[in-house]
Design a protein around this motif. Structure first.
Motif, mmCIF file in Angstrom:
data_model
loop_
_atom_site.group_PDB
_atom_site.id
_atom_site.type_symbol
_atom_site.label_atom_id
_atom_site.label_comp_id
_atom_site.label_asym_id
_atom_site.label_seq_id
_atom_site.Cartn_x
_atom_site.Cartn_y
_atom_site.Cartn_z
ATOM 1 N N ALA A 32 0.860 -1.174 0.000
ATOM 2 C CA ALA A 32 0.000 0.000 0.000
ATOM 3 C C ALA A 32 0.902 1.231 0.000
ATOM 4 O O ALA A 32 1.945 1.255 0.642
ATOM 5 C CB ALA A 32 -0.897 -0.005 1.225
ATOM 6 N N ALA A 33 0.511 2.240 -0.761
ATOM 7 C CA ALA A 33 1.309 3.464 -0.881
ATOM 8 C C ALA A 33 1.298 4.242 0.438
ATOM 9 O O ALA A 33 0.609 3.885 1.394
ATOM 10 C CB ALA A 33 0.769 4.315 -2.024
ATOM 11 N N GLU A 34 2.059 5.336 0.461
ATOM 12 C CA GLU A 34 2.217 6.141 1.674
ATOM 13 C C GLU A 34 0.884 6.679 2.174
ATOM 14 O O GLU A 34 0.096 7.215 1.400
ATOM 15 C CB GLU A 34 3.161 7.311 1.379
ATOM 16 N N VAL A 35 0.626 6.523 3.476
ATOM 17 C CA VAL A 35 -0.644 6.972 4.058
ATOM 18 C C VAL A 35 -0.511 8.364 4.657
ATOM 19 O O VAL A 35 0.577 8.806 5.018
ATOM 20 C CB VAL A 35 -1.165 5.994 5.131
ATOM 21 N N GLU A 36 -1.650 9.010 4.766
ATOM 22 C CA GLU A 36 -1.688 10.326 5.390
ATOM 23 C C GLU A 36 -1.528 10.177 6.896
ATOM 24 O O GLU A 36 -1.817 9.125 7.460
ATOM 25 C CB GLU A 36 -3.009 11.028 5.068
ATOM 26 N N ALA A 53 0.515 5.806 -6.362
ATOM 27 C CA ALA A 53 -0.531 4.996 -6.986
ATOM 28 C C ALA A 53 -0.635 5.303 -8.480
ATOM 29 O O ALA A 53 -0.787 4.393 -9.302
ATOM 30 C CB ALA A 53 -1.869 5.235 -6.290
ATOM 31 N N ASN A 54 -0.544 6.563 -8.822
ATOM 32 C CA ASN A 54 -0.580 6.941 -10.239
ATOM 33 C C ASN A 54 0.669 6.454 -10.979
ATOM 34 O O ASN A 54 0.600 6.052 -12.135
ATOM 35 C CB ASN A 54 -0.755 8.453 -10.387
ATOM 36 N N SER A 59 3.559 2.771 -14.687
ATOM 37 C CA SER A 59 4.611 1.754 -14.809
ATOM 38 C C SER A 59 4.083 0.440 -15.367
ATOM 39 O O SER A 59 4.804 -0.276 -16.056
ATOM 40 C CB SER A 59 5.246 1.494 -13.447
ATOM 41 N N LEU A 60 2.837 0.113 -15.072
ATOM 42 C CA LEU A 60 2.263 -1.151 -15.519
ATOM 43 C C LEU A 60 1.396 -0.997 -16.765
ATOM 44 O O LEU A 60 0.662 -1.916 -17.134
ATOM 45 C CB LEU A 60 1.441 -1.778 -14.383
ATOM 46 N N ALA A 61 1.515 0.131 -17.437
ATOM 47 C CA ALA A 61 0.666 0.418 -18.598
ATOM 48 C C ALA A 61 0.758 -0.638 -19.693
ATOM 49 O O ALA A 61 -0.236 -0.959 -20.331
ATOM 50 C CB ALA A 61 1.001 1.797 -19.167
ATOM 51 N N ASP A 62 1.925 -1.209 -19.897
ATOM 52 C CA ASP A 62 2.111 -2.178 -20.978
ATOM 53 C C ASP A 62 2.054 -3.633 -20.509
ATOM 54 O O ASP A 62 2.353 -4.535 -21.280
ATOM 55 C CB ASP A 62 3.449 -1.924 -21.680
ATOM 56 N N THR A 81 -6.713 1.579 -7.003
ATOM 57 C CA THR A 81 -7.887 2.123 -7.690
ATOM 58 C C THR A 81 -7.526 2.814 -9.008
ATOM 59 O O THR A 81 -8.209 2.596 -10.018
ATOM 60 C CB THR A 81 -8.690 3.047 -6.758
ATOM 61 N N PRO A 82 -6.469 3.636 -9.092
ATOM 62 C CA PRO A 82 -6.126 4.234 -10.389
ATOM 63 C C PRO A 82 -5.815 3.167 -11.450
ATOM 64 O O PRO A 82 -6.205 3.302 -12.603
ATOM 65 C CB PRO A 82 -4.891 5.098 -10.094
ATOM 66 N N LEU A 83 -5.140 2.097 -11.059
ATOM 67 C CA LEU A 83 -4.841 0.998 -11.977
ATOM 68 C C LEU A 83 -6.138 0.329 -12.431
ATOM 69 O O LEU A 83 -6.338 0.052 -13.611
ATOM 70 C CB LEU A 83 -3.918 -0.021 -11.304
ATOM 71 N N SER A 84 -7.032 0.106 -11.498
ATOM 72 C CA SER A 84 -8.325 -0.499 -11.802
ATOM 73 C C SER A 84 -9.130 0.355 -12.775
ATOM 74 O O SER A 84 -9.702 -0.147 -13.744
ATOM 75 C CB SER A 84 -9.109 -0.698 -10.495
ATOM 76 N N LYS A 85 -9.139 1.655 -12.539
ATOM 77 C CA LYS A 85 -9.879 2.569 -13.427
ATOM 78 C C LYS A 85 -9.246 2.622 -14.814
ATOM 79 O O LYS A 85 -9.949 2.625 -15.817
ATOM 80 C CB LYS A 85 -9.947 3.968 -12.813
#
Length: 177
Positions: A32-36, A53-54, A59-62, A81-85
């Motif tokens: 999980a990425a850095e939390v607030e 996350a973005n 990085s996984l676009a291809d 979620t950004p990857l899922s979208k």
């Protein structure tokens, strides 16, 4: 800058090369990425975490990803979620705890459903080493390849004979230097 180029090349070529072999399942474990900073028991991502996350999505676009798994933790869900979208694909949720039988069942199911494909699994850094060890990566290798920092990616390739190989990457591979 050279390190960034090398890691980007490894991720792009290494994951794709193994993903095309029918008996090799590639699992991309994502911390999980850095939390607030928050008094909440289940905090969301910080601004840097949202950027991570973005960057993961970029990085996984291809990479041809069959399934995106995540725990129910807010930080894990927000990380993928950004990857899922971007993939127009829903998230598949899972729960694990300290029960070895449950871990065995969850991991077997994920591998069975995705044999020969590439999947993403996002969880907290406390869970990933146990999941990786379950796949057959030695504890010593997990310890040296993986740390508990946020924004880390660990790629595990499981061959048809259940041999697992791990490679540590960083979600910041696209970050400008």
């Amino acid at each position: 800058m050279l390190k960034t180029a090398i890691i980007a090349t490894l991720l792009a070529s290494g994951v794709q090369a193994f993903a095309t072999e029918p008996d090799v399942t590639t699992i991309i474990f994502v911390n999980a990425a850095e939390v607030e900073t928050s008094p909440s028991a289940d905090p969301g991502l910080s601004v840097a975490g949202l950027e991570q996350a973005n960057q993961l999505t970029t990085s996984l676009a291809d990479v041809d990803i069959a399934t995106i798994y995540t725990t129910y933790a807010n930080r894990a869900v927000q990380t993928v979620t950004p990857l899922s979208k971007a993939r127009q694909r829903g998230l598949d949720y899972f729960r694990i705890n300290d029960d070895p039988e449950l871990m065995n069942s969850v991991m077997k199911d994920m591998l069975k459903r995705n044999k020969g494909k590439t999947i993403v699994i996002c969880s907290d850094p406390e869970n990933i080493p146990a999941m990786v060890r379950h796949l057959g990566v030695r504890g010593k290798d997990v310890k040296t390849l993986y740390d508990k920092g946020c924004g880390q990616v660990l790629v595990v390739k499981v061959s048809g004979n259940n041999t697992a190989v791990a490679q540590k990457l960083n979600m910041n591979i696209q970050k400008k230097v």
